[in-house]
Motif scaffolding. Structure first.
Motif, PDB file in Angstrom:
ATOM      1  N   VAL A  30     -11.063  -0.603  -9.249  1.00 45.94           N
ATOM      2  CA  VAL A  30      -9.682  -0.767  -9.709  1.00 45.94           C
ATOM      3  C   VAL A  30      -8.873   0.494  -9.413  1.00 45.94           C
ATOM      4  O   VAL A  30      -9.415   1.598  -9.319  1.00 45.94           O
ATOM      5  N   SER A  31      -7.587   0.307  -9.255  1.00 43.55           N
ATOM      6  CA  SER A  31      -6.709   1.422  -8.924  1.00 43.55           C
ATOM      7  C   SER A  31      -6.395   2.272 -10.138  1.00 43.55           C
ATOM      8  O   SER A  31      -6.218   1.766 -11.249  1.00 43.55           O
ATOM      9  N   VAL A  32      -6.355   3.573  -9.931  1.00 43.31           N
ATOM     10  CA  VAL A  32      -5.816   4.526 -10.892  1.00 43.31           C
ATOM     11  C   VAL A  32      -4.481   4.971 -10.312  1.00 43.31           C
ATOM     12  O   VAL A  32      -4.434   5.641  -9.286  1.00 43.31           O
ATOM     13  N   GLY A  33      -3.388   4.564 -10.927  1.00 44.61           N
ATOM     14  CA  GLY A  33      -2.085   4.788 -10.308  1.00 44.61           C
ATOM     15  C   GLY A  33      -1.879   3.808  -9.173  1.00 44.61           C
ATOM     16  O   GLY A  33      -2.304   2.650  -9.236  1.00 44.61           O
ATOM     17  N   THR A  34      -1.256   4.273  -8.100  1.00 49.21           N
ATOM     18  CA  THR A  34      -0.945   3.395  -6.969  1.00 49.21           C
ATOM     19  C   THR A  34      -1.444   3.988  -5.653  1.00 49.21           C
ATOM     20  O   THR A  34      -0.662   4.309  -4.756  1.00 49.21           O
ATOM     21  N   PRO A  35      -2.760   4.143  -5.506  1.00 52.02           N
ATOM     22  CA  PRO A  35      -3.269   4.701  -4.260  1.00 52.02           C
ATOM     23  C   PRO A  35      -3.105   3.726  -3.095  1.00 52.02           C
ATOM     24  O   PRO A  35      -3.103   2.506  -3.288  1.00 52.02           O
ATOM     25  N   VAL A  36      -2.971   4.262  -1.906  1.00 52.18           N
ATOM     26  CA  VAL A  36      -2.960   3.449  -0.695  1.00 52.18           C
ATOM     27  C   VAL A  36      -4.389   3.424  -0.155  1.00 52.18           C
ATOM     28  O   VAL A  36      -4.996   4.468   0.062  1.00 52.18           O
ATOM     29  N   ARG A  37      -4.933   2.242   0.057  1.00 57.11           N
ATOM     30  CA  ARG A  37      -6.313   2.120   0.511  1.00 57.11           C
ATOM     31  C   ARG A  37      -6.363   1.648   1.960  1.00 57.11           C
ATOM     32  O   ARG A  37      -5.497   0.920   2.419  1.00 57.11           O
ATOM     33  N   GLY A  41     -11.538   3.595  -9.600  1.00 56.96           N
ATOM     34  CA  GLY A  41     -12.606   3.705 -10.578  1.00 56.96           C
ATOM     35  C   GLY A  41     -13.326   2.386 -10.746  1.00 56.96           C
ATOM     36  O   GLY A  41     -12.826   1.326 -10.354  1.00 56.96           O
ATOM     37  N   GLN A  42     -14.532   2.454 -11.302  1.00 59.83           N
ATOM     38  CA  GLN A  42     -15.329   1.253 -11.536  1.00 59.83           C
ATOM     39  C   GLN A  42     -16.071   1.367 -12.851  1.00 59.83           C
ATOM     40  O   GLN A  42     -16.676   2.395 -13.143  1.00 59.83           O
ATOM     41  N   LYS A  74     -19.465   2.182 -19.262  1.00 58.12           N
ATOM     42  CA  LYS A  74     -19.254   3.483 -18.638  1.00 58.12           C
ATOM     43  C   LYS A  74     -18.361   3.280 -17.407  1.00 58.12           C
ATOM     44  O   LYS A  74     -18.144   2.159 -16.960  1.00 58.12           O
ATOM     45  N   ALA A  75     -17.878   4.365 -16.842  1.00 63.86           N
ATOM     46  CA  ALA A  75     -17.069   4.253 -15.633  1.00 63.86           C
ATOM     47  C   ALA A  75     -17.205   5.509 -14.806  1.00 63.86           C
ATOM     48  O   ALA A  75     -17.382   6.605 -15.332  1.00 63.86           O
ATOM     49  N   MET A  76     -17.144   5.334 -13.481  1.00 62.00           N
ATOM     50  CA  MET A  76     -17.022   6.472 -12.582  1.00 62.00           C
ATOM     51  C   MET A  76     -15.644   6.394 -11.942  1.00 62.00           C
ATOM     52  O   MET A  76     -15.100   5.310 -11.748  1.00 62.00           O
ATOM     53  N   ARG A  77     -15.083   7.554 -11.664  1.00 60.86           N
ATOM     54  CA  ARG A  77     -13.717   7.585 -11.140  1.00 60.86           C
ATOM     55  C   ARG A  77     -13.575   8.679 -10.098  1.00 60.86           C
ATOM     56  O   ARG A  77     -14.123   9.771 -10.249  1.00 60.86           O
ATOM     57  N   VAL A  78     -12.826   8.356  -9.055  1.00 61.95           N
ATOM     58  CA  VAL A  78     -12.473   9.312  -8.006  1.00 61.95           C
ATOM     59  C   VAL A  78     -10.954   9.387  -7.958  1.00 61.95           C
ATOM     60  O   VAL A  78     -10.288   8.365  -7.756  1.00 61.95           O
ATOM     61  N   VAL A  79     -10.405  10.575  -8.194  1.00 63.76           N
ATOM     62  CA  VAL A  79      -8.952  10.731  -8.151  1.00 63.76           C
ATOM     63  C   VAL A  79      -8.578  11.921  -7.286  1.00 63.76           C
ATOM     64  O   VAL A  79      -9.285  12.932  -7.250  1.00 63.76           O
ATOM     65  N   ILE A  80      -7.491  11.786  -6.562  1.00 66.03           N
ATOM     66  CA  ILE A  80      -6.980  12.867  -5.736  1.00 66.03           C
ATOM     67  C   ILE A  80      -6.213  13.840  -6.622  1.00 66.03           C
ATOM     68  O   ILE A  80      -5.412  13.440  -7.464  1.00 66.03           O
TER      69      ILE A  80
END
Length: 223
Positions: A19-26, A59-60, A128-134
């Motif tokens: 799922v998106s955190v904010g509005t990332p461009v994929r 994140g997931q 639980k969740a893992m997240r990758v953010v810029i």
């Protein structure tokens, strides 16, 4: 053995599971993975923060049945320069147990590197969740594009040797990690008999956490 609780671990363009955190461009299939494989199943995906309005990423959520450390990892790189980003282990989608260092600030370079983070999470069977953010956690947003490949979520910390093989998860449930092997015939090595089977999965390098694959080299002692 171990289980990769992250589902569709190489499909970061999948907006249902990641799922998106904010509005990332994929973007999907932007280039070679750390395995330098041109197969479409192992190409890297990317996420981009193009506005700097806030930290953006993906994140997931996943569920474990024990209260323990959670360890997550993912390979990341950029195409030029460096990029600040964060890798997080959370309880639910947004909660971090105070004092457990749930987000770790990272810096991606042009070299594929496997990054990891371990944190203590909440109660038994809690999501639980893992997240990758810029952008680094707590320091504001950063614009840029981050290439990603091979996410893994484990219950429990890494082993002392740090050699935890990565295993691909392609479905909608956790994947039990079995060895991916290659059999090498020894016809060209007459002093050996039969065949040698090696585990070919990439794993954490104990010294640098950079991508490593298992390699076996034969030497002719008669030379």
């Amino acid at each position: 053995g171990h289980t990769n609780s992250a589902i569709r671990s190489e499909a970061f363009d999948n907006t249902t599971d990641w799922v998106s955190v904010g509005t990332p461009v994929r973007a999907a299939g932007v280039g070679d993975s750390p395995l330098n494989d041109v197969d479409a199943d192992t190409l890297a995906d990317s996420i981009e923060d193009n506005d700097g309005a806030g930290q953006e990423g993906i994140g997931q959520q996943y569920v474990t049945n024990t209260t323990s450390l959670q360890s997550v990892s993912v390979w990341a790189r950029v195409t030029s320069g460096t990029l600040a980003w964060s890798l997080c282990v959370l309880t639910g989608t947004d909660t971090c147990n105070t004092g457990n260092g749930c987000c770790v600030n990272q810096s991606a370079s042009t070299t594929w590197t496997r990054f990891d983070q371990t944190a203590t999470t909440g109660a038994t069977s809690q999501t639980k969740a893992m997240r990758v953010v810029i952008g680094n956690d707590g320091t504001g947003a950063t614009t840029g594009t981050l290439w990603l490949w091979g996410a893994q979520a484990l219950t429990g910390a890494r082993t002392a040797t740090c050699n935890i093989p990565y295993c691909r998860s392609t479905g909608a449930s956790a994947t039990a990690c079995a060895a991916e092997t290659a059999t090498v015939t020894v016809d060209n090595f007459p002093w050996l008999e039969g065949a040698v089977t090696i585990d070919t999965r990439p794993y954490w390098n104990a010294l640098s956490d950079t991508h490593t694959t298992n390699q076996l080299t034969f030497f002719d002692a008669r030379d």
